[in-house]
Write an enzyme that holds these catalytic residues in place. Structure first.
Site, PDB file in Angstrom:
ATOM      1  N   TYR A   1       0.834  -1.223   0.000  1.00  0.00           N
ATOM      2  CA  TYR A   1       0.000   0.000   0.000  1.00  0.00           C
ATOM      3  C   TYR A   1       0.865   1.268   0.000  1.00  0.00           C
ATOM      4  CZ  TYR A   1      -3.195   3.460   2.156  1.00  0.00           C
ATOM      5  OH  TYR A   1      -3.917   4.581   2.471  1.00  0.00           O
ATOM      6  N   ILE A   2       1.737   1.404   0.979  1.00  0.00           N
ATOM      7  CA  ILE A   2       2.509   2.649   1.071  1.00  0.00           C
ATOM      8  C   ILE A   2       3.651   2.643   0.055  1.00  0.00           C
ATOM      9  CG2 ILE A   2       3.800   4.162   2.641  1.00  0.00           C
ATOM     10  CD1 ILE A   2       2.235   2.707   4.960  1.00  0.00           C
TER      11      ILE A   2
ATOM     12  N   SER B   1       6.480   2.996  13.171  1.00  0.00           N
ATOM     13  CA  SER B   1       5.059   3.231  13.433  1.00  0.00           C
ATOM     14  C   SER B   1       4.875   3.978  14.738  1.00  0.00           C
ATOM     15  CB  SER B   1       4.359   1.870  13.524  1.00  0.00           C
ATOM     16  OG  SER B   1       3.054   2.012  14.039  1.00  0.00           O
TER      17      SER B   1
ATOM     18  N   TYR C   1       3.639  -6.558  17.426  1.00  0.00           N
ATOM     19  CA  TYR C   1       3.987  -5.786  16.223  1.00  0.00           C
ATOM     20  C   TYR C   1       4.804  -4.545  16.599  1.00  0.00           C
ATOM     21  CZ  TYR C   1       3.355  -2.356  12.523  1.00  0.00           C
ATOM     22  OH  TYR C   1       3.568  -1.375  11.595  1.00  0.00           O
TER      23      TYR C   1
ATOM     24  N   LYS D   1       8.799  -3.323  15.702  1.00  0.00           N
ATOM     25  CA  LYS D   1       9.195  -2.030  15.101  1.00  0.00           C
ATOM     26  C   LYS D   1      10.197  -1.325  16.012  1.00  0.00           C
ATOM     27  CE  LYS D   1       7.011  -2.059  11.257  1.00  0.00           C
ATOM     28  NZ  LYS D   1       7.706  -2.012   9.980  1.00  0.00           N
TER      29      LYS D   1
ATOM     30  N   ASN E   1      -8.686  -4.697   9.270  1.00  0.00           N
ATOM     31  CA  ASN E   1      -8.476  -4.411  10.697  1.00  0.00           C
ATOM     32  C   ASN E   1      -8.663  -2.936  10.967  1.00  0.00           C
ATOM     33  OD1 ASN E   1      -7.408  -7.054  11.435  1.00  0.00           O
ATOM     34  ND2 ASN E   1      -5.658  -6.498  10.148  1.00  0.00           N
TER      35      ASN E   1
HETATM   36  P1  NAD Z   1       1.597  -3.779   2.960  1.00  0.00           P
HETATM   37  O1  NAD Z   1       1.346  -5.113   3.572  1.00  0.00           O
HETATM   38  O2  NAD Z   1       0.613  -3.279   1.972  1.00  0.00           O
HETATM   39  O3  NAD Z   1       3.045  -3.743   2.293  1.00  0.00           O
HETATM   40  C1  NAD Z   1       4.116  -4.532   2.758  1.00  0.00           C
HETATM   41  C2  NAD Z   1       4.753  -5.193   1.544  1.00  0.00           C
HETATM   42  O4  NAD Z   1       5.859  -6.012   1.998  1.00  0.00           O
HETATM   43  C3  NAD Z   1       3.803  -6.119   0.786  1.00  0.00           C
HETATM   44  O5  NAD Z   1       3.891  -5.856  -0.598  1.00  0.00           O
HETATM   45  C4  NAD Z   1       4.297  -7.520   1.133  1.00  0.00           C
HETATM   46  O6  NAD Z   1       4.064  -8.448   0.071  1.00  0.00           O
HETATM   47  C5  NAD Z   1       5.780  -7.280   1.353  1.00  0.00           C
HETATM   48  N1  NAD Z   1       6.421  -8.257   2.228  1.00  0.00           N
HETATM   49  C6  NAD Z   1       5.943  -8.777   3.398  1.00  0.00           C
HETATM   50  N2  NAD Z   1       6.824  -9.645   3.910  1.00  0.00           N
HETATM   51  C7  NAD Z   1       7.897  -9.670   3.055  1.00  0.00           C
HETATM   52  C8  NAD Z   1       9.124 -10.378   3.040  1.00  0.00           C
HETATM   53  N3  NAD Z   1       9.435 -11.229   4.015  1.00  0.00           N
HETATM   54  N4  NAD Z   1       9.974 -10.168   2.008  1.00  0.00           N
HETATM   55  C9  NAD Z   1       9.651  -9.305   0.998  1.00  0.00           C
HETATM   56  N5  NAD Z   1       8.495  -8.616   0.964  1.00  0.00           N
HETATM   57  C10 NAD Z   1       7.641  -8.802   1.973  1.00  0.00           C
HETATM   58  O7  NAD Z   1       1.758  -2.739   4.166  1.00  0.00           O
HETATM   59  P2  NAD Z   1       1.829  -1.154   4.154  1.00  0.00           P
HETATM   60  O8  NAD Z   1       0.597  -0.653   4.792  1.00  0.00           O
HETATM   61  O9  NAD Z   1       2.215  -0.672   2.819  1.00  0.00           O
HETATM   62  O10 NAD Z   1       3.011  -0.947   5.196  1.00  0.00           O
HETATM   63  C11 NAD Z   1       4.347  -0.805   4.781  1.00  0.00           C
HETATM   64  C12 NAD Z   1       5.231  -0.691   6.008  1.00  0.00           C
HETATM   65  O11 NAD Z   1       4.789   0.396   6.811  1.00  0.00           O
HETATM   66  C13 NAD Z   1       5.196  -1.917   6.921  1.00  0.00           C
HETATM   67  O12 NAD Z   1       6.496  -2.150   7.414  1.00  0.00           O
HETATM   68  C14 NAD Z   1       4.278  -1.491   8.042  1.00  0.00           C
HETATM   69  O13 NAD Z   1       4.571  -2.156   9.253  1.00  0.00           O
HETATM   70  C15 NAD Z   1       4.568  -0.011   8.140  1.00  0.00           C
HETATM   71  N6  NAD Z   1       3.463   0.774   8.689  1.00  0.00           N
HETATM   72  C16 NAD Z   1       2.214   0.677   8.139  1.00  0.00           C
HETATM   73  C17 NAD Z   1       1.157   1.407   8.673  1.00  0.00           C
HETATM   74  C18 NAD Z   1      -0.245   1.285   8.126  1.00  0.00           C
HETATM   75  O14 NAD Z   1      -1.189   1.591   8.834  1.00  0.00           O
HETATM   76  N7  NAD Z   1      -0.425   0.857   6.875  1.00  0.00           N
HETATM   77  C19 NAD Z   1       1.390   2.252   9.771  1.00  0.00           C
HETATM   78  C20 NAD Z   1       2.668   2.337  10.305  1.00  0.00           C
HETATM   79  C21 NAD Z   1       3.701   1.589   9.751  1.00  0.00           C
HETATM   80  C1  WQD Z   2      -8.635   3.727  14.275  1.00  0.00           C
HETATM   81  C2  WQD Z   2      -9.809   4.042  15.199  1.00  0.00           C
HETATM   82  C3  WQD Z   2     -10.490   2.157  16.538  1.00  0.00           C
HETATM   83  C4  WQD Z   2     -11.854  -0.322  13.175  1.00  0.00           C
HETATM   84  C5  WQD Z   2      -3.373   0.729  13.785  1.00  0.00           C
HETATM   85  C6  WQD Z   2      -2.113   0.142  14.346  1.00  0.00           C
HETATM   86  C7  WQD Z   2      -0.959   1.089  14.153  1.00  0.00           C
HETATM   87  C8  WQD Z   2      -0.826   1.524  12.691  1.00  0.00           C
HETATM   88  C9  WQD Z   2      -2.117   2.034  12.163  1.00  0.00           C
HETATM   89  C10 WQD Z   2       0.730   0.017  11.639  1.00  0.00           C
HETATM   90  C11 WQD Z   2      -9.651   3.436  16.591  1.00  0.00           C
HETATM   91  C12 WQD Z   2     -11.587   2.542  15.582  1.00  0.00           C
HETATM   92  C13 WQD Z   2     -11.343   0.710  13.949  1.00  0.00           C
HETATM   93  C14 WQD Z   2     -13.252  -0.634  13.263  1.00  0.00           C
HETATM   94  C15 WQD Z   2     -13.503   1.135  14.895  1.00  0.00           C
HETATM   95  N1  WQD Z   2      -0.455   0.416  11.850  1.00  0.00           N
HETATM   96  N2  WQD Z   2     -12.150   1.421  14.793  1.00  0.00           N
HETATM   97  N3  WQD Z   2     -14.011   0.113  14.140  1.00  0.00           N
HETATM   98  O1  WQD Z   2      -5.627   1.148  15.942  1.00  0.00           O
HETATM   99  O2  WQD Z   2      -5.125   3.622  15.549  1.00  0.00           O
HETATM  100  O3  WQD Z   2      -3.683   1.910  14.514  1.00  0.00           O
HETATM  101  O4  WQD Z   2      -3.155   1.068  12.410  1.00  0.00           O
HETATM  102  O5  WQD Z   2       1.754   0.433  12.098  1.00  0.00           O
HETATM  103  O6  WQD Z   2       0.175   0.411  14.567  1.00  0.00           O
HETATM  104  O7  WQD Z   2      -2.299  -0.109  15.734  1.00  0.00           O
HETATM  105  O8  WQD Z   2      -5.952   2.223  13.636  1.00  0.00           O
HETATM  106  O9  WQD Z   2      -7.650   2.086  11.867  1.00  0.00           O
HETATM  107  O10 WQD Z   2      -7.443   0.158  13.496  1.00  0.00           O
HETATM  108  O11 WQD Z   2      -8.369   2.332  14.294  1.00  0.00           O
HETATM  109  O12 WQD Z   2     -14.243   1.763  15.658  1.00  0.00           O
HETATM  110  O13 WQD Z   2     -13.750  -1.567  12.637  1.00  0.00           O
HETATM  111  O14 WQD Z   2     -10.982   3.424  14.654  1.00  0.00           O
HETATM  112  O15 WQD Z   2     -11.009   1.763  17.771  1.00  0.00           O
HETATM  113  O16 WQD Z   2     -10.223   4.345  17.499  1.00  0.00           O
HETATM  114  P1  WQD Z   2      -5.151   2.217  15.039  1.00  0.00           P
HETATM  115  P2  WQD Z   2      -7.366   1.622  13.242  1.00  0.00           P
END
Ligand code: NAD
Ligand code: WQD
Length: 339
Positions: free
Chosen positions: A11-12, A124, A148, A152, A197
């Site tokens: 995604y990112i 994160s 998780y 990180k 989620n």
């Molecule tokens: P995502 O799952 O969409 O992207 C992760 C990518 O990594 C995927 O394309 C997956 O196929 C690949 N991948 C997973 N395991 C792998 C491995 N062992 N080897 C090679 N590739 C692998 O997730 P995202 O939302 O794009 O998140 C990217 C990064 O940002 C992650 O490290 C995540 O923890 C971090 N992050 C995400 C969020 C969020 O809410 N989306 C928030 C904070 C931090």
């Molecule tokens: C946002 C708000 C929920 C779903 C998570 C990870 C964090 C980061 C981002 C990776 C909260 C509420 C949610 C639903 C709801 N990811 N909610 N009903 O929990 O802030 O953060 O994602 O690094 O590490 O913990 O994000 O989108 O799950 O929740 O009411 O079905 O929405 O309670 O207040 P969160 P979220």
């Protein structure tokens, strides 16, 4: 710069590829497609009008990663690859430690072998844990409350130690708050493989009719309307933070943790209302019990990113909702329906 992007099909990562190319960087993607598909890279190729080179490699596969690194010889790495589901991380903790920690060790080892000294890492806001004060600044103590978050936090420590021990190395640890939204073209967006989620993809699936209603996890928090407040950041703003971080890494040494958020919070009900407005659809919801582990409010102090990276979030809440809706409504099955 020549930039190797792990997890670039995610995604990112996919949004960041667009921004990297717009800034003239040369990219190479390493992805196992564990949580994505080559179709994502085909769409990035289409949007940037040039094929995205990639290798289907698990970052823990040291031999294969070493080969990629030796062939591409990057100036810098952006490290997105990893597992990210908070709930799942307590069910299969060893897999989370393996991918997120062993994967990072394997990557740094491969970088060392070709003398690559710059890395931007996806950390994160979850590393902070329970807020002792808000907004979270980078000096707030880190005490993650889930596996998780631990992975990180540990990976950050590994990167700090590597940067300290490696002459002229630079590691930028970007602590993302709540990434949401989709590319303006509606060709890229978040595509959860299972029940979402996170709030935004769930709301989007309710709006498009794929799910009946949203469960709002608690309305008795100490917030204006009782529902959880978060700092939502548009994925395209987040993508720009990565190119800014690369620039910063290029001119600095050592490790630096930097928040990426807007500093502005919205409640669950405010998000639902904004999404209903942007989509023109009803979002049925019911209030249910709090989700274990959730906090009332999470907010970034973005001052360090503003200052060190010269980066500011630009997109509005309406941009976040409208782009998510365009992506969801034009791709109701995500990346799976093309062809
Ligand atoms: P995502 O799952 O969409 O992207 C992760 C990518 O990594 C995927 O394309 C997956 O196929 C690949 N991948 C997973 N395991 C792998 C491995 N062992 N080897 C090679 N590739 C692998 O997730 P995202 O939302 O794009 O998140 C990217 C990064 O940002 C992650 O490290 C995540 O923890 C971090 N992050 C995400 C969020 C969020 O809410 N989306 C928030 C904070 C931090
Ligand atoms: C946002 C708000 C929920 C779903 C998570 C990870 C964090 C980061 C981002 C990776 C909260 C509420 C949610 C639903 C709801 N990811 N909610 N009903 O929990 O802030 O953060 O994602 O690094 O590490 O913990 O994000 O989108 O799950 O929740 O009411 O079905 O929405 O309670 O207040 P969160 P979220």
């Amino acid at each position: 710069m020549r930039v190797l992007v792990t997890g670039g099909a995610g995604y990112i990562g996919s949004h960041t590829l667009i921004e990297l190319r717009a800034q003239g960087h040369e990219v190479f993607v390493v992805d196992s497609f564990d949580n994505s598909s080559p179709e994502v890279l085909a769409r990035v190729s289409e949007l940037t009008q040039a094929t995205v080179p990639f290798a289907e490699v698990d970052i823990r596969d040291r031999a294969a990663l070493g080969d990629v690194m030796a062939a591409f010889r990057p100036d810098a790495v952006i490290h997105f690859a990893g597992l990210k589901a908070v709930g799942e991380s307590s069910v299969i903790p060893l897999r989370y430690y393996d991918v997120n920690i062993s994967g990072t060790l394997s990557l740094l080892d491969a970088m060392d072998k070709v003398g690559c000294k710059r890395i931007v890492f996806s950390s994160s806001a979850t590393v902070y844990g329970l807020p002792q004060y808000l907004p979270f600044d980078e000096d707030h103590p880190c005490a993650p409350t889930n596996v998780y978050g631990q992975t990180k936090h540990m990976a950050e420590q590994v990167l700090r130690d590597w940067a300290a021990a490696t002459p002229e190395a630079s590691a930028v640890l970007l602590r993302y708050f709540n990434p949401v939204g989709a590319h303006v073209s509606a060709r890229l967006g978040e595509d959860p493989s299972d029940i979402p989620n996170n709030l935004m993809p769930f709301v989007a699936q309710v709006a498009v009719g794929r799910r009946e209603k949203l469960s709002v996890f608690g309305d008795d928090y100490d917030t204006p309307d009782g529902t959880g407040v978060r700092d939502y950041i548009h994925v395209s703003d987040l993508a720009r933070a990565h190119t800014a971080a690369l620039r910063f890494a290029n001119g600095s040494i050592g490790a630096e943790a930097i928040n990426v958020g807007t500093g502005q919070g919205y409640s669950v009900l405010e998000m639902v209302e904004a999404f209903a407005r942007a989509s023109g659809r009803d979002i049925p919801f019911e209030i249910v019990a709090r989700r274990p582990g959730d906090i009332a409010r999470s907010l970034a102090a973005p001052d360090k990113a503003n200052k060190l990276l010269n980066w500011h979030a630009e997109k509005t809440l309406d941009d976040m909702c409208a782009s998510t809706w365009a992506w969801q409504s034009q791709n109701p099955n995500g990346f799976r329906e093309e062809g």
